[in-house]
Write an enzyme that holds these catalytic residues in place. Structure first.
Site, PDB file in Angstrom:
ATOM      1  N   ARG A   1       5.042 -14.742  15.140  1.00  0.00           N
ATOM      2  CA  ARG A   1       5.426 -13.602  15.975  1.00  0.00           C
ATOM      3  C   ARG A   1       5.014 -13.868  17.425  1.00  0.00           C
ATOM      4  O   ARG A   1       3.883 -14.254  17.701  1.00  0.00           O
ATOM      5  CB  ARG A   1       4.748 -12.335  15.456  1.00  0.00           C
ATOM      6  CG  ARG A   1       5.129 -11.062  16.177  1.00  0.00           C
ATOM      7  CD  ARG A   1       4.361  -9.877  15.589  1.00  0.00           C
ATOM      8  NE  ARG A   1       4.679  -9.687  14.179  1.00  0.00           N
ATOM      9  CZ  ARG A   1       3.836  -9.162  13.304  1.00  0.00           C
ATOM     10  NH1 ARG A   1       2.614  -8.816  13.665  1.00  0.00           N
ATOM     11  NH2 ARG A   1       4.202  -8.996  12.041  1.00  0.00           N
TER      12      ARG A   1
ATOM     13  N   ARG B   1      -2.954  -5.579  19.491  1.00  0.00           N
ATOM     14  CA  ARG B   1      -1.657  -6.214  19.269  1.00  0.00           C
ATOM     15  C   ARG B   1      -0.741  -6.048  20.488  1.00  0.00           C
ATOM     16  O   ARG B   1      -1.109  -5.439  21.497  1.00  0.00           O
ATOM     17  CB  ARG B   1      -0.990  -5.603  18.034  1.00  0.00           C
ATOM     18  CG  ARG B   1      -1.802  -5.722  16.741  1.00  0.00           C
ATOM     19  CD  ARG B   1      -1.686  -7.098  16.132  1.00  0.00           C
ATOM     20  NE  ARG B   1      -2.320  -7.191  14.822  1.00  0.00           N
ATOM     21  CZ  ARG B   1      -1.704  -6.955  13.665  1.00  0.00           C
ATOM     22  NH1 ARG B   1      -0.450  -6.566  13.646  1.00  0.00           N
ATOM     23  NH2 ARG B   1      -2.341  -7.111  12.511  1.00  0.00           N
TER      24      ARG B   1
ATOM     25  N   LYS C   1      -6.534  -4.038  12.809  1.00  0.00           N
ATOM     26  CA  LYS C   1      -5.636  -4.174  13.949  1.00  0.00           C
ATOM     27  C   LYS C   1      -5.688  -2.934  14.830  1.00  0.00           C
ATOM     28  O   LYS C   1      -5.986  -1.835  14.376  1.00  0.00           O
ATOM     29  CB  LYS C   1      -4.211  -4.409  13.443  1.00  0.00           C
ATOM     30  CG  LYS C   1      -3.693  -3.345  12.492  1.00  0.00           C
ATOM     31  CD  LYS C   1      -2.389  -3.786  11.863  1.00  0.00           C
ATOM     32  CE  LYS C   1      -1.956  -2.824  10.759  1.00  0.00           C
ATOM     33  NZ  LYS C   1      -0.761  -3.293  10.038  1.00  0.00           N
TER      34      LYS C   1
ATOM     35  N   LYS D   1      -3.317  -0.937  17.671  1.00  0.00           N
ATOM     36  CA  LYS D   1      -1.964  -0.851  18.201  1.00  0.00           C
ATOM     37  C   LYS D   1      -1.895   0.146  19.344  1.00  0.00           C
ATOM     38  O   LYS D   1      -2.454   1.245  19.254  1.00  0.00           O
ATOM     39  CB  LYS D   1      -0.986  -0.450  17.095  1.00  0.00           C
ATOM     40  CG  LYS D   1      -0.843  -1.510  16.001  1.00  0.00           C
ATOM     41  CD  LYS D   1       0.195  -1.104  14.974  1.00  0.00           C
ATOM     42  CE  LYS D   1       0.417  -2.210  13.943  1.00  0.00           C
ATOM     43  NZ  LYS D   1       1.437  -1.851  12.945  1.00  0.00           N
TER      44      LYS D   1
ATOM     45  N   CYS E   1      11.659  -2.896   7.399  1.00  0.00           N
ATOM     46  CA  CYS E   1      10.790  -4.070   7.517  1.00  0.00           C
ATOM     47  C   CYS E   1      11.438  -5.252   6.800  1.00  0.00           C
ATOM     48  O   CYS E   1      12.458  -5.110   6.129  1.00  0.00           O
ATOM     49  CB  CYS E   1       9.417  -3.764   6.919  1.00  0.00           C
ATOM     50  SG  CYS E   1       9.453  -3.553   5.120  1.00  0.00           S
TER      51      CYS E   1
ATOM     52  N   CYS F   1       7.584 -11.319   2.355  1.00  0.00           N
ATOM     53  CA  CYS F   1       6.356 -10.538   2.532  1.00  0.00           C
ATOM     54  C   CYS F   1       5.612 -10.448   1.209  1.00  0.00           C
ATOM     55  O   CYS F   1       6.165  -9.949   0.215  1.00  0.00           O
ATOM     56  CB  CYS F   1       6.672  -9.139   3.054  1.00  0.00           C
ATOM     57  SG  CYS F   1       5.182  -8.114   3.222  1.00  0.00           S
TER      58      CYS F   1
ATOM     59  N   CYS G   1       6.840  -1.454   1.045  1.00  0.00           N
ATOM     60  CA  CYS G   1       5.524  -1.038   0.560  1.00  0.00           C
ATOM     61  C   CYS G   1       4.983   0.025   1.507  1.00  0.00           C
ATOM     62  O   CYS G   1       5.527   0.249   2.587  1.00  0.00           O
ATOM     63  CB  CYS G   1       4.576  -2.234   0.484  1.00  0.00           C
ATOM     64  SG  CYS G   1       3.893  -2.735   2.089  1.00  0.00           S
TER      65      CYS G   1
ATOM     66  N   CYS H   1       5.321  -0.860   7.972  1.00  0.00           N
ATOM     67  CA  CYS H   1       5.699  -1.613   9.168  1.00  0.00           C
ATOM     68  C   CYS H   1       6.958  -1.042   9.826  1.00  0.00           C
ATOM     69  O   CYS H   1       7.148  -1.186  11.027  1.00  0.00           O
ATOM     70  CB  CYS H   1       5.919  -3.079   8.827  1.00  0.00           C
ATOM     71  SG  CYS H   1       4.420  -3.915   8.277  1.00  0.00           S
TER      72      CYS H   1
END
Length: 941
Positions: free
Chosen positions: A438, A507, A581, A583, A802, A808, A847, A851
């Site tokens: 990414r 991020r 993370k 964001k 996603c 994934c 899931c 995302c």
């Protein structure tokens, strides 16, 4: 056969042998460039022998297969490409072209050529002559070329699966040098050992694998000979050998609706079919993992499916006469510490019975996660670990467990193609590992030249597509380990990197992409502050440059290693970085296209009379949760104050350090900023931020949000340039749209800009009046959706998904590959109801990690099992309200059945300008979700 042999004998420096064994033996002793050939008739037995020989990788071996009978399958020959470093070709016997000469001159590895007689392929219109030469790839070209415009369907399926790998890296095969778990000397070691144990697991997400490896470690450290402990997937084990095993420990996870995971399914099926097996000498024990509430608390379905594979295996082994060494243990995701609770109790009994309970399992053999994420971050020299060495290891397509944790902080995830797992198991090779990479792209902006560079990168190193993400940047998928460094270096040459695009750091910082929300100058100013926030919160470790960019011995002395001089520091992150993370998003009202309230920290631009006054500050958003784990839930951010433009980066720093110091480091599922705000309260969090700032935040100022969608079509800026919003369905830039955008980028070199959106689409910027017609012509020619007419429907304009399956590892169900199909069916329903052009936000993820932000969709789907989703409704159109669970575990037909009458009611009874999410709440179809903490308790309507 005679003609084929004559063709070989005519080649320079080539010898023909009567058998594959003799050719292989001679090849091992031959000088480089002297190919040792054998000519074989194409058949199942010969193919099996050939694949075994190719696995050895001798560069002087060459095999010519002759196909004399139809139909001729080219698939088995194609599979030879998966070993890496093998020349592979297919041609007609009467017209072999250049393939034999190329095969003879190829010295980097073995060669395999299939020649078909004319009678065998007569009438086969899909026969494809092709050549795969790794030398072309090394020179920057395409290794696979075909002489025909038509490609056989089975070949196309092998090479061009959407979102899959196009070629697989060289895999480590079971051999005498493969190590304790898979080595060819394993059987000898087991026979000689005084006590042995085999540990087998079936796992999708890695939890059962972790349990199995923990057992193997404990046995090795507790006195078992290293060669006497085998640990691997169930599918990698020959069920026929169970009868001779003294003890087998199984760790079995549950997938889907009480099903075995992909790497255990074949084992169970084969065992079920072996009624002849006598297992009276086998002792076994089982640990099963599952979720007792997965299909709903207290339901019969949950009771029936909980750890069902483990219970089924237990019953089958008992029926076959095997001896249960101890009661089956169970790990329930509903327990306080999920499966760890049950595993701790079960493994304690197991270790005691095996006599290894006094051993220290902290060392000995890298069987998996012996340390927590926090330990790994502390002990691996600030994100270095052993990545530099493991990426250079060509014997395997994967990297060690600890490095899979660290590489995230450098913008990459190790993945494997789950669609290919069973096929790989049958071939006896490891999973089809690859890497997602990414790019760091704050604000989503790039130049035309950078777009061209990324287009080249996805073609040369990835699967030939670009994925625009909900984080307003690119991802490339299917990068083989051998190409990871080259991919990073190619990005660096285009002035891009992947630093902090993933991992426990701040991020990629988002910023509103719509060019119609304010003046061009003001947008540029706000983007400047977005860069300030992003750059200020970047980690300072030099690990990225050392691992991925530095080349050659002359660079070694410039490398700064932790503990040398000068000492490297992380002023914001320290040694442990963040608990999870972090964001950040910047929104420009009236647009909320960044979904600001879903972020750990958010900044809302406050504009008066065309001037930026500053930003309202929001904290504590996040959407991920775990199915039926009521300690996890989505949460929307709280606005806690206002700051001046230049203060924003310092405010963000203080929010980050509060999260660093007070975030939960004992459990990653409770480690996001949203839980810190939820546990301590927004007022307390604000006090902590202000204390670190040294001054109070001002009171929040009024603002209005009106929409979250992207702009489509043309808009003129105040400086006379044009922008055009394109719809890229699900963010996958491929096929004709990729060709078109590449041509537009070449047209706009030196002036054009490209801005990714958080809804996975694209805005073209800085287009002059003179070039606008040329861009429009390309959009029309390639039928790229860019206007209300070409974007088809309001559902299609607002769909987000996603990546999910197949790459994934967390996905339970499809998303990217399936949502367009579902939307197409729903469009037909919407068209009949007369609401096809009504904008409705619809999102899907495989899931609950969310995302694709499904918890904020007017219609949201979160995967539970293959083809099965939880369906949510009732979020608002502007992104200030969560949705509510409407139906559990629904399939496609059930979704259509549910939404058809609701769409009809909406069409007839909606008020003027009323949005779908507001309508279903007003009409009582769904209960309004007022707080994330009510995610599990909101009563059904």
């Amino acid at each position: 056969m005679e003609k084929a042999t004559a063709l070989i004998k005519a080649l320079p420096s080539s010898k023909v042998f009567n058998s594959l064994d003799s050719a292989s033996a001679a090849a091992g002793a031959a000088e480089e460039g002297n190919k040792c050939w054998t000519v074989l008739q194409l058949g199942k037995s010969s193919l099996s022998e050939v694949h075994s020989a190719l696995q050895q990788g001798c560069g002087q071996l060459a095999v010519l297969l002759v196909a004399s009978q139809s139909p001729v399958s080219q698939l088995e020959v194609l599979r030879a490409m998966e070993y890496g470093g093998v020349y592979v070709a297919s041609a007609e016997l009467e017209n072999p072209g250049e393939c034999l000469k190329e095969a003879a001159s190829y010295t980097a590895g073995p060669s395999l050529v299939l020649l078909a007689e004319a009678a065998a392929i007569k009438g086969d219109e899909r026969w494809t002559a092709f050549r795969y030469d790794p030398r072309r790839e090394d020179a920057g070209g395409c290794a696979f070329v075909t002489d025909s415009s038509r490609v056989r369907e089975e070949i196309q399926g092998f090479l061009s699966r959407e979102s899959l790998l196009t070629l697989i890296a060289k895999k480590s095969l079971p051999s005498a040098n493969a190590g304790e778990a898979e080595g060819g000397a394993l059987s000898e070691g087991l026979a000689a050992a005084s006590k042995t144990v085999t540990v087998l697991y079936s796992s999708d997400t890695g939890h059962a694998e972790e349990c199995a490896k923990a057992v193997a470690r404990q046995c090795r450290n507790g006195g078992y000979a290293g060669s006497a402990v085998r640990c691997g997937t169930m599918d990698s084990f020959d069920v026929g050998a169970l009868a001779s095993e003294p003890l087998v420990v199984f760790c079995v996870a549950t997938a889907g609706k009480g099903e075995f995971c992909g790497n255990g399914r074949n084992f169970f099926q084969k065992l079920s079919d072996r009624s002849d097996l006598a297992l009276s000498d086998l002792k076994y024990c089982i640990f099963g993992l599952g979720d007792s509430h997965y299909w709903g608390k207290g339901t019969e379905e949950s009771k029936f499916n909980f750890a069902k594979p483990a219970r089924d295996l237990d019953n089958l082994l008992e029926k076959m006469g095997a001896q249960r060494m101890m009661p089956t243990g169970f790990g329930d995701d509903q327990d306080v510490d999920q499966y760890h609770t049950g595993f701790a109790e079960w493994k304690g009994q197991l270790f005691s019975r095996l006599g290894v309970d006094k051993a220290d399992a902290a060392g000995g053999g890298d069987d998996g996660p012996v340390k927590t994420d926090e330990q790994i971050k502390v002990e691996t020299k600030q994100l270095r670990g052993s990545m530099k060495e493991s990426l250079d290891d060509i014997t395997t397509g994967q990297i060690p467990f600890q490095d899979t944790k660290l590489i995230k902080s450098h913008g990459s995830y190790q993945q494997d193609d789950r669609d290919l797992r069973e096929e790989r198991q049958k071939m006896g090779v490891e999973n089809a590992f690859s890497f997602m990479i990414r790019v760091r792209l704050p604000g989503g902006f790039c130049t035309a030249e950078q777009w061209i560079a990324m287009d080249d990168i996805c073609q040369n190193f990835a699967n030939g597509t670009l994925k625009i993400t909900t984080r307003q940047t690119w991802q490339v998928h299917g990068v083989l380990k051998r190409d990871v460094k080259n991919t990073m270096r190619a990005m660096n040459k285009a002035c891009m990197d992947t630093v902090a695009a993933c991992g426990d750091v701040c991020r990629n910082v988002l910023c509103t992409s719509r060019p119609d929300v304010c003046s061009k100058e003001l947008h540029k100013e706000i983007l400047h502050y977005t860069y300030d926030i992003h750059d200020h919160c970047l980690p300072r470790s030099g690990a990225y440059h050392e691992i991925f960019l530095m080349q050659g011995d002359e660079m070694a002395e410039k490398t700064q290693i932790m503990g040398s001089t000068p000492v490297e520091e992380e002023p914001l992150y320290g040694l442990t970085y963040l608990p999870r993370k972090f964001k950040v998003a910047v929104a420009i009202p009236p647009s909320n296209d960044v979904d600001l309230f879903a972020h750990c920290a958010g900044f809302i631009a406050i504009i008066e009379n065309g001037k930026l006054l500053g930003f309202n500050v929001a904290v504590g958003g996040g959407l991920g949760f775990t199915h039926n784990n009521q300690k996890t839930h989505p949460r929307l951010a709280d606005v806690i104050g206002f700051c001046k433009p230049g203060q924003a980066k310092y405010v963000c720093e203080c929010i980050l350090t509060v999260a660093r110091d007070f975030g939960d480091r004992t459990g990653r599922k409770h480690a996001r900023v949203k839980y810190t705000v939820e546990d301590y309260g927004p007022a307390w969090f604000k006090e902590q931020v202000e204390e670190r700032l040294g001054y109070p935040l001002e009171a929040a100022k009024p603002y209005t949000l009106e929409h979250r969608g992207d702009m489509h079509g043309w808009v003129k800026a105040n400086d006379g340039t044009w922008s055009c919003g394109l719809l890229i369905p699900i963010g996958r830039v491929k096929e004709s749209s990729r060709v078109c955008i590449r041509k537009i980028a070449e047209l706009l070199k030196g002036e054009g800009g490209f801005r990714m959106t958080c809804n996975q689409s694209l805005v073209l910027e800085n287009i002059s009046e003179a070039k606008k017609p040329m861009v429009q012509k390309l959009l029309d020619e390639y039928k790229v959706m860019h206007s209300k007419e070409t974007t088809v429907s309001g559902l299609r304009r607002n769909m987000v998904a996603c990546v999910a399956l197949p790459t994934c590892p967390l996905a339970f169900a499809e998303a990217e590959r399936y949502l367009p199909t579902l939307v197409e069916r729903l469009e037909a329903v919407a068209d009949k109801c007369g609401i096809q052009q009504d904008d409705i936000v619809i999102r899907m993820t495989g899931c609950p990690n969310s995302c694709g932000r499904p918890s904020m969709a007017e219609i949201g789907f979160i995967g539970k099992a293959p083809g099965t989703y939880n369906m949510y409704m009732g979020a608002d159109f502007v992104g200030k309200r969560l949705n509510t669970l409407y139906a559990e575990s629904v399939s496609e037909d059930e979704i259509i059945k549910i939404l058809t009458p609701i769409f009809g009611q909406y069409a007839k009874e909606k008020e003027k300008s009323e949005r779908f999410g507001d309508f279903v709440v007003r009409k009582g179809i769904i209960k309004e979700m007022k707080n994330g903490r009510d995610w599990w308790t909101t009563p059904e309507v």
